[in-house]
Design an enzyme around this catalytic site. Structure first.
Site: not given
Ligand code: GLC
Length: 592
Positions: A250, A313
């Protein structure tokens, strides 16, 4: 002993009953042929993650086993056959750790415990075993950028004094202004407003500020502190020991901050706009030092048997910067959001595909392809609207033409699954779910309070069966709670049960495409060549041996090339089967 699925020799003829049934169905319905010959083992099998189709399970909305209106591990375990029949190679499960659930579990209180909402550690272990027995790998979601404000470390930091070792694990700073009443700098939270919140010290006086790039309940960790790195290596081992096959990281582009904490200046405004920020030379996004962290992670994952992997991500502006996360001995894969964010237009799509492939080939890493996830407007709605943006900017959704969106989403699925590399399917896209309208009083997303935008419309619980909500999402019974977000009544028409019985449904298209993808040697990892003779507005590429994809994004039907047989089409063909209509896609096989 932990069981792992065997290494995938995925290029094989239909083997299971479901696959044979699908190919038979294919032939009966469309008079189409399927690839012939035993292709199993024809090509050197690389690691599974180079070409896996990964299904994203947004666990709180997948299936509710205990009737509390929230999806859980028991519900997921009860639906694994659906995923096997769909034909996916792996699942990625959104965070399931103990959490106060301010941001749907992305605020983790304890990384080594399952939240009781979802079940127990025994349930998680049983799920991993079930998946492996079905040949499905399991990717869990790791949240290293921030913890929950309820995490023991943050609670200790609050109780400790300014300048203490407890506070050094996060980013605590005195405020600016005569009384320290102004935040330490102008950094912005992704959920709106300042990225700093002021604490009250133990003696009741207004005190230091702490950094949170997301909600105030998600304080950012200080990755310059050696204890943080050690702790996350231990958390990785904890889950690897339990048999997980990989991790989605994440906010992988956010862990490292410029320790001088410089102001953003003029860039601060852009940071507040919907859509991904410009991450070039940024004080908190995409810093060079991230590679050092992930290289260590990779070493840990590689020390385990069974091809464990990472997918980052990382919302970074430049595809070549994205490739840095994969260069050499850093991570295995990263989400390619440029494709997700791309307009439904041939030149833009082609340019994005080319840039992505070029950047990945240079670092010998596979690309990933993704159209939707739990943070963006569902692509059926995006493609049906000229106004709606991907990132929570659903302002144009009242203008959506869902029939157009469905047509394009069907074509996009064939494009997605024909591209070289690995593909992600977000739960419900295989049913053609659209962005659901959520009444204001039902909104749960913490982003809403500070920005007026919400991601809840893409997070609504799955419709499994029946004519009325909760459409089989929860077990039947009078004491069953309503789903945590309301499902549109129209979703009766897109339930998994309804679509499984309809050979023309989105579900049937995904099942056929996934079965074919497994059996066709040309698909998955590898290369593509653009067809030279494709008319303007048409995307056409070949992959060897003997495969061609065509998507018609022009304004008129295009004739299909001679010498090619149709394997699968996203829509009915025109002119007696010889032309591809607008917004249609086909998979073709070269005639021998
Ligand atoms: C990422 C997740 C999202 C979350 C954010 C903070 O972007 O995909 O859903 O709100 O991180 O952890």
């Amino acid at each position: 002993m932990l069981r792992h699925p065997p290494a995938f020799h995925s290029r094989r003829p239909p083997e299971t009953i479901e696959e044979r049934a699908l190919t038979d169905l294919e032939q009966q319905l469309h008079g189409l042929s399927t690839p012939s010959g035993d292709r199993a083992g024809d090509r050197a099998g690389g690691p599974w993650w180079r070409e896996a189709v990964v299904y994203q399970v947004y666990i709180r909305s997948f299936a509710d086993g205990n009737g509390d209106g929230i999806g859980d591990i028991a519900g997921l375990r009860s639906r694994l056959t659906y995923l096997q029949e769909l034909g996916v190679d792996a699942i990625w499960i959104n965070p399931w750790y103990r959490s106060p659930m301010v941001d749907a579990g992305y605020d983790v209180e304890d990384y080594r415990e399952i939240d009781p909402l979802f079940g127990s550690m025994a349930d998680a272990e049983a799920l991993i075993a079930d998946c492996h027995a079905l040949g499905i790998r399991v990717i869990v979601d790791l949240v290293p950028n921030h913890t929950s404000s309820r995490h023991a470390w943050f609670q200790a930091a609050l109780a400790a004094a300014p300048g203490s070792p407890e506070r050094a694990r996060y980013w605590f700073r005195p405020g600016r202004g005569a009384e320290g009443e102004l935040p330490p700098n102008d950094w912005r939270s992704r959920f709106g407003g300042s990225a700093w919140t002021r604490v009250t010290e133990a003696d009741g006086s207004p005190g230091e500020w702490y950094l949170h790039l997301f909600a105030p309940e998600q304080p950012d960790l200080n990755w310059d502190h050696p204890e943080i790195a050690q702790e996350f290596l231990s958390i990785l081992r904890f889950w690897l020991d339990r048999g997980v096959d990989g991790f989605r990281i994440d906010v992988a582009h956010g862990l490292v901050k410029d320790p001088a904490l410089p102001d953003l200046g003029e860039r601060a405004v852009r940071e507040d706009e919907p859509g991904p920020p410009d991450t070039t030379d940024h004080p908190y996004w995409d810093r060079d030092e991230l590679s050092d962290i992930y290289r260590e992670w990779r070493r840990v994952a590689d020390s385990y048997a069974g091809d464990r992997m990472f997918v980052a991500e990382a919302w970074v502006s430049d595809p070549h910067r994205l490739a840095r996360y994969l260069d050499g001995d850093v991570l295995h894969t990263a989400f390619n959001f440029h494709f997700l964010d791309c307009a439904w237009a041939a030149p833009a799509l082609r340019a994005t595909i080319d840039e992505t492939l070029a950047a990945h080939v240079r670092v010998h890493a596979p690309s990933t392809w993704v159209l939707s996830n739990h943070d963006v407007t569902r692509h059926r709605s995006r493609y049906g609207s000229r106004l709606a943006g991907a990132l929570g900017d659903s302002g144009g959704l009242s203008e959506v033409d869902l029939a157009l969106g469905e047509r394009r989403a069907r074509a996009a699925a064939l494009l997605l699954l024909a591209l070289p590399g690995s593909a992600y399917v977000y739960q419900g896209e295989e049913l053609g779910l659209w962005e659901a309208p959520i009444p204001e009083q039902a909104i749960q997303d913490p982003e809403f309070a500070r920005t007026g935008r919400t991601r809840d419309g893409c997070r609504v619980p799955m419709p499994w069966s029946g004519e009325v909500a909760p459409f089989g999402f929860s077990p039947a019974g009078s004491d069953v709670a309503a789903p945590w977000l309301p499902q549109p009544a129209e979703w009766a028409s897109v339930s998994a049960e309804r679509e499984a019985a309809d050979a023309d449904s989105m579900l049937a298209l995904y099942r056929r495409a996934l079965a074919l993808r497994r059996s066709l040697r040309a698909l998955g990892d590898g290369e593509l060549s653009w067809a030279l003779e494709a008319p303007e507005g048409v995307l056409a590429f070949t992959r060897e041996p003997g495969f061609q994809l065509i998507v018609n994004l022009s304004e008129a039907p295009v004739p299909l090339p001679a010498g090619w047989r149709v394997l699968l089409a996203s829509c009915e063909l025109a002119d007696g089967g010889t032309a591809l209509p607008v917004d249609g896609a086909v998979w073709l096989e070269r005639e021998l």
